[in-house]
Write an enzyme that holds these catalytic residues in place. Structure first.
Site, PDB file in Angstrom:
ATOM      1  CD  GLN A  58      15.677   5.761  -1.417  1.00 37.08           C
ATOM      2  OE1 GLN A  58      16.392   4.787  -1.548  1.00 37.08           O
ATOM      3  NE2 GLN A  58      14.369   5.698  -1.604  1.00 37.08           N
ATOM      4  CG  HIS A  62       5.801   0.266  -3.178  1.00 40.74           C
ATOM      5  ND1 HIS A  62       5.838  -0.911  -2.464  1.00 40.74           N
ATOM      6  CD2 HIS A  62       7.086   0.710  -3.250  1.00 40.74           C
ATOM      7  CE1 HIS A  62       7.077  -1.179  -2.127  1.00 40.74           C
ATOM      8  NE2 HIS A  62       7.860  -0.219  -2.571  1.00 40.74           N
ATOM      9  CD  GLU A  64      -3.084  -0.109  -0.125  1.00 42.05           C
ATOM     10  OE1 GLU A  64      -3.268   1.122  -0.178  1.00 42.05           O
ATOM     11  OE2 GLU A  64      -3.580  -0.883  -0.964  1.00 42.05           O
ATOM     12  CB  VAL A 107       1.228   3.775   3.796  1.00 45.62           C
ATOM     13  CG1 VAL A 107      -0.045   2.968   3.986  1.00 45.62           C
ATOM     14  CG2 VAL A 107       0.998   4.881   2.766  1.00 45.62           C
ATOM     15  N   GLY A 121       8.767   7.715  -0.856  1.00 45.11           N
ATOM     16  CA  GLY A 121       8.138   7.600   0.458  1.00 45.11           C
ATOM     17  C   GLY A 121       9.006   8.219   1.547  1.00 45.11           C
TER      18      GLY A 121
HETATM   19  O1  PAF Z   1      13.440   3.093  -2.301  1.00 45.05           O
HETATM   20  C1  PAF Z   1      13.667   2.197  -3.127  1.00 45.05           C
HETATM   21  O2  PAF Z   1      12.844   1.309  -3.355  1.00 45.05           O
HETATM   22  C2  PAF Z   1      14.991   2.182  -3.871  1.00 45.05           C
HETATM   23  O3  PAF Z   1      16.023   2.622  -3.060  1.00 45.05           O
HETATM   24  C3  PAF Z   1      14.949   2.988  -5.181  1.00 45.05           C
HETATM   25  C4  PAF Z   1      14.676   4.460  -4.933  1.00 45.05           C
HETATM   26  C5  PAF Z   1      13.859   2.429  -6.095  1.00 45.05           C
HETATM   27  C6  PAF Z   1      16.286   2.877  -5.903  1.00 45.05           C
HETATM   28  O4  PAF Z   1      16.612   1.560  -6.205  1.00 45.05           O
END
Ligand code: PAF
Length: 283
Positions: A153, A37, A35, A176, A147
């Site tokens: 990140q 994503h 959910e 979420v 997210g």
């Molecule tokens: O957050 C993620 O799923 C990964 O780090 C990403 C941003 C897709 C890069 O591989």
């Protein structure tokens, strides 16, 4: 939804969408969708005319002994979920597509990449920045959606977008959570039922941290001590770090003020989980 066979096809389809005057929203993922994503896809759909999602388990962001081999993969299920959300384009590259023979150019982030996850997972953000820049070059989105769960990140990638003058907008979307408060993560699939119940302690610990930080009088040390105290109540949990950082640049704050992240990382059994709360301290 079209599942693109390769980089050239993605470029062609995106080119056609742009020619038709459409704005492009992009959600990069490693699959094993949940959910969290899907909330990014929905947000992208609400803000853009054409939504592309990539599914690629990026080997260069996993360190020695990390979970690259066992990372959950189910492209059929992911594809059905994305299609049901009205995604326009699914890009599912192979490792050879992204890292062909002779590949040897990297994005090495500084500043916010040097502490916490960056310190514990050497090379992780180099792998993330490199693959995300490549994906941005292929998809050329107007907006990219990430997210808040991976707050560091987001901050590192946002720095990259500013520093490399990339013409796109970075959007951070709320975490979420499951009904009990556990942040959704593809790695939650590693937890057995006892561990799954115990994992909620991470959210409980930072929620307590948020309660005491709000008054504007608590120091970083006091908040971290309180978070550690809550976490120590759960025998299955082990703290890696708890930290308070400025939300702009991820610098550690001794006297929390302004917009901050309260971050936590730790283990339940062999599974490493992260979580955070973003909040504004008014005082
Ligand atoms: O957050 C993620 O799923 C990964 O780090 C990403 C941003 C897709 C890069 O591989």
């Amino acid at each position: 939804m079209i599942t693109a066979g390769g980089i050239d096809e993605v470029r062609r389809l995106i080119g056609e969408a742009k020619k038709a005057g459409k704005t492009i929203g992009f959600v990069p993922t490693m699959g094993a969708l949940h959910e969290g994503h899907l909330s990014l896809v929905r947000r992208a759909k609400s803000e853009c005319d054409y939504v592309a999602v990539s599914v690629f388990v990026n080997p260069t962001q996993f360190g020695e002994g990390e979970d690259l081999d066992k990372y959950p993969r189910d492209i059929e299920k992911d594809s059905a979920m994305l299609s049901a959300e009205g995604t326009d384009l699914l890009f599912f590259p192979t490792t050879d597509d992204m890292y062909p023979d002779g590949f040897d150019t990297w994005v090495v982030p500084g500043g916010p990449a040097s502490i916490l996850e960056g310190e514990r997972r050497p090379g992780h953000f180099k792998g993330v920045c490199t693959v995300v820049l490549k994906l941005f070059q292929i998809v050329s989105p107007d907006k990219a959606f990430f997210g808040q769960k991976d707050a560091q990140q987001f901050t590192v990638l946002n720095r990259m977008v500013i520093d490399l003058n990339l013409a796109l907008q970075m959007i951070e979307c709320p975490i979420v959570r499951e009904a009990d408060g556990l942040a959704m993560s593809s790695r939650n699939a590693y937890l057995n039922s006892k561990e799954r119940k115990a994992a909620v302690i991470f959210n409980q610990a930072i929620t307590r941290g948020a309660e005491i930080i709000k008054d504007g009088n608590s120091t970083r040390d006091q908040v971290i001590t309180e978070i550690s105290k809550v976490l120590s109540k759960e025998p299955l949990a082990r703290l890696d770090y708890a930290e308070i950082v400025n939300a702009e640049d991820f610098s550690v704050i001794e006297k929390p003020r302004g917009v901050v992240y309260i971050l936590i990382a730790g283990f339940i059994g062999g599974t490493r989980l992260i979580d955070n709360i973003k909040l504004k301290i008014e005082k």
